[in-house]
Motif scaffolding. Structure first.
Motif, PDB file in Angstrom:
ATOM      1  N   UNK A   1      69.394   9.218   1.728  1.00 46.14           N
ATOM      2  CA  UNK A   1      70.346   8.912   2.786  1.00 46.14           C
ATOM      3  C   UNK A   1      70.654  10.062   3.709  1.00 46.14           C
ATOM      4  N   UNK A   2      70.072  11.229   3.465  1.00 47.35           N
ATOM      5  CA  UNK A   2      70.274  12.367   4.369  1.00 47.35           C
ATOM      6  C   UNK A   2      69.340  12.173   5.563  1.00 47.35           C
ATOM      7  N   UNK A   3      69.875  12.158   6.783  1.00 42.72           N
ATOM      8  CA  UNK A   3      69.021  11.941   7.952  1.00 42.72           C
ATOM      9  C   UNK A   3      67.911  12.984   8.069  1.00 42.72           C
ATOM     10  N   UNK A   4      66.685  12.474   8.160  1.00 44.18           N
ATOM     11  CA  UNK A   4      65.497  13.303   8.314  1.00 44.18           C
ATOM     12  C   UNK A   4      65.001  13.119   9.741  1.00 44.18           C
ATOM     13  N   UNK A   5      64.836  14.219  10.453  1.00 42.61           N
ATOM     14  CA  UNK A   5      64.387  14.144  11.849  1.00 42.61           C
ATOM     15  C   UNK A   5      63.012  14.784  12.042  1.00 42.61           C
ATOM     16  N   UNK A   6      62.508  15.426  11.009  1.00 36.69           N
ATOM     17  CA  UNK A   6      61.199  16.072  11.084  1.00 36.69           C
ATOM     18  C   UNK A   6      60.097  15.017  10.939  1.00 36.69           C
ATOM     19  N   UNK A   7      59.200  14.955  11.913  1.00 36.14           N
ATOM     20  CA  UNK A   7      58.163  13.922  11.917  1.00 36.14           C
ATOM     21  C   UNK A   7      57.281  13.970  10.669  1.00 36.14           C
ATOM     22  N   UNK A   8      56.848  15.140  10.276  1.00 36.98           N
ATOM     23  CA  UNK A   8      55.962  15.251   9.121  1.00 36.98           C
ATOM     24  C   UNK A   8      56.682  14.832   7.848  1.00 36.98           C
ATOM     25  N   UNK A   9      57.924  15.242   7.700  1.00 34.96           N
ATOM     26  CA  UNK A   9      58.706  14.867   6.511  1.00 34.96           C
ATOM     27  C   UNK A   9      58.945  13.356   6.476  1.00 34.96           C
ATOM     28  N   UNK A  10      59.202  12.754   7.626  1.00 36.92           N
ATOM     29  CA  UNK A  10      59.360  11.302   7.684  1.00 36.92           C
ATOM     30  C   UNK A  10      58.067  10.605   7.267  1.00 36.92           C
TER      31      UNK A  10
ATOM     32  N   UNK B   1      62.382   3.093   2.940  1.00 33.82           N
ATOM     33  CA  UNK B   1      62.151   4.371   3.615  1.00 33.82           C
ATOM     34  C   UNK B   1      63.304   4.698   4.571  1.00 33.82           C
ATOM     35  N   UNK B   2      63.789   3.692   5.292  1.00 35.00           N
ATOM     36  CA  UNK B   2      64.922   3.908   6.201  1.00 35.00           C
ATOM     37  C   UNK B   2      66.158   4.366   5.427  1.00 35.00           C
ATOM     38  N   UNK B   3      66.384   3.782   4.258  1.00 34.53           N
ATOM     39  CA  UNK B   3      67.508   4.196   3.418  1.00 34.53           C
ATOM     40  C   UNK B   3      67.308   5.631   2.933  1.00 34.53           C
TER      41      UNK B   3
END
Length: 183
Positions: free
Chosen positions: A24-33, A164-166
């Motif tokens: 639930x921690x917002x991830x903004x890094x493309x590779x990590x996503x 994945x969104x969660x």
């Protein structure tokens, strides 16, 4: 003082740590996503704890989930991965991950940032769930799934996409009363 958290994270130390530090921690890094989406694809039909316990091996075997490297994997790498019991040995999921690396790079090379693409579809900020229900999928996960499939991704059905969104904080579905809930 007892810390209240989501019930699914209560009975296993590794799941508690994952819940408390990552889920639930917002991830903004493309590779990590992208990495997390690939791991959620491997989860299809399995419990998340299975993937969590194998995550380090997945990272090792998939070269840190570097899309540039994974996109160059061929049959020799597929055979190597199929032979390693530390990961999920599904040819379909392994080949999908390789293809998804190529799709990710195609998006990037076309000027479409993976993080901006996903977060843009979500409205740019976390969507706060009601704290009670945990849907398996939503209209937005169906929309993102379709958009990913259109770009050549596989193992990205709406249920996988919602999980994945969660996990990546696109949706905050922490239970009401959970210390991690933001809304």
């Amino acid at each position: 003082m007892t810390v209240q958290r989501c019930g699914w994270a209560e009975n296993d130390a590794q799941m508690r740590a994952y819940h408390d530090e990552e889920w639930g921690v917002p991830v903004r890094d493309s590779r990590a996503l992208w990495e997390k989406l690939m791991l959620d694809g491997f989860q299809a039909g399995l419990a998340w704890i299975t993937i969590l316990r194998k995550r380090d091996a997945f990272r090792e075997m998939f070269e840190g989930f570097d899309p540039e490297i994974v996109a160059r994997f061929g049959e020799a790498e597929v055979v190597r991965l199929l032979g390693d019991a530390r990961i999920i040995r599904s040819r379909a999921k392994i080949e999908a991950t390789i293809g998804n690396a190529r799709a990710y790079l195609t998006m990037r090379d076309a000027g479409e940032d993976f993080s901006a693409f996903v977060w843009g579809m979500a409205g740019g900020k976390p969507i706060i769930g009601d704290g009670v229900t945990l849907p398996a999928k939503t209209p937005l996960s169906e929309e993102i799934s379709a958009a990913l499939k259109k770009r050549g991704f596989k193992f990205v059905g709406p249920v996988i996409v919602y999980a994945w969104m969660q996990a990546t904080g696109i949706v905050d579905d922490h239970a009401a009363g959970c210390f991690r809930r933001t809304g």
